[in-house]
Design an enzyme around this catalytic site. Sequence first.
Site, PDB file in Angstrom:
ATOM      1  CB  SER A   1     -19.208  45.991 117.244  1.00  0.00           C
ATOM      2  OG  SER A   1     -18.045  45.085 116.967  1.00  0.00           O
TER       3      SER A   1
ATOM      4  CE1 TYR B   1     -16.169  50.226 117.201  1.00  0.00           C
ATOM      5  CE2 TYR B   1     -15.521  48.142 117.446  1.00  0.00           C
ATOM      6  CZ  TYR B   1     -16.205  48.980 117.048  1.00  0.00           C
ATOM      7  OH  TYR B   1     -17.246  48.688 115.898  1.00  0.00           O
TER       8      TYR B   1
END
Length: 279
Positions: A163, A174
């Site tokens: 990501s 995350y």
Amino acid sequence: MSGADTTSNLTKAAGLPESFHAGRFAGKVVMVTGAAQGIGWSVARRIAAEGGDLVLVDRAPLLHEVAEGLRAHSAHALSVTADLETYEGALAAVAAAKDEFGRIDVLINNVGGTIWAKPYEHYTPQEIQKEIQRSLFPTLWMCRAAFEMMITAGGGTIVNVSSVATRGMNRVPYAAAKGGVKAITSALAMEGAPHGIRVVATAPGGTEAPERQVKRGPAPQGEQEQAWYQAIVDQTVDSTLLKRYGTLDEQSAPIVFLASDEASYITGATLAVAGGDLG
């Protein structure tokens, strides 16, 4: 039914563009994790339309409906429910693929996703651990579970999904997990190369998708949590050159390209797919 007819039916059923490559994955066994929804769902349909045999993995029972829909259009698709946050779940998925097809040619690791959205000081230790468990360990475990089989087979391809949120607002745990996915990609590519194994990744940006039928976590509650989530949306759009979210097709097409033999001279790299945001 001819191969062309099968591709056409899959295209119409999934709402995919007509421009992908029929037969590109003919004779290939492709495992896609997180295939019940979102990017994994889109990748699975592209692989099926391009002639690949599929092993679809997710912990949501919804996965079986996805596989049934593909089989209804002549695709060979095995569905396996497993918890890939555990090594035992990853081993079970690989074993099911071996029992059905005898091998895995391509592994696409797509499981992950933000659970909470808030400044780091507001995360509890338990929430931090859950974010890492959700977005790092499925890739770590699946690579470990499949790598030996690929070595024995004399080659293979692993495509991880990282990501660009490794540089982003209100998602530090995350970001750490997805940074780990990028590190797995570059390090494992060095170990895989002597065995004919390519390891690559994409780093998606914000992606428009239908509302998830199985939620990753609780929806933002109250004005403060909604504001924290909106900060993510605003930062994501502002960080792109194209000033918009991508589509599922725009995310799945690069993944499928990297998984194909057309990308045979690409390994160890992570491709940002985020409208110009490099993360």
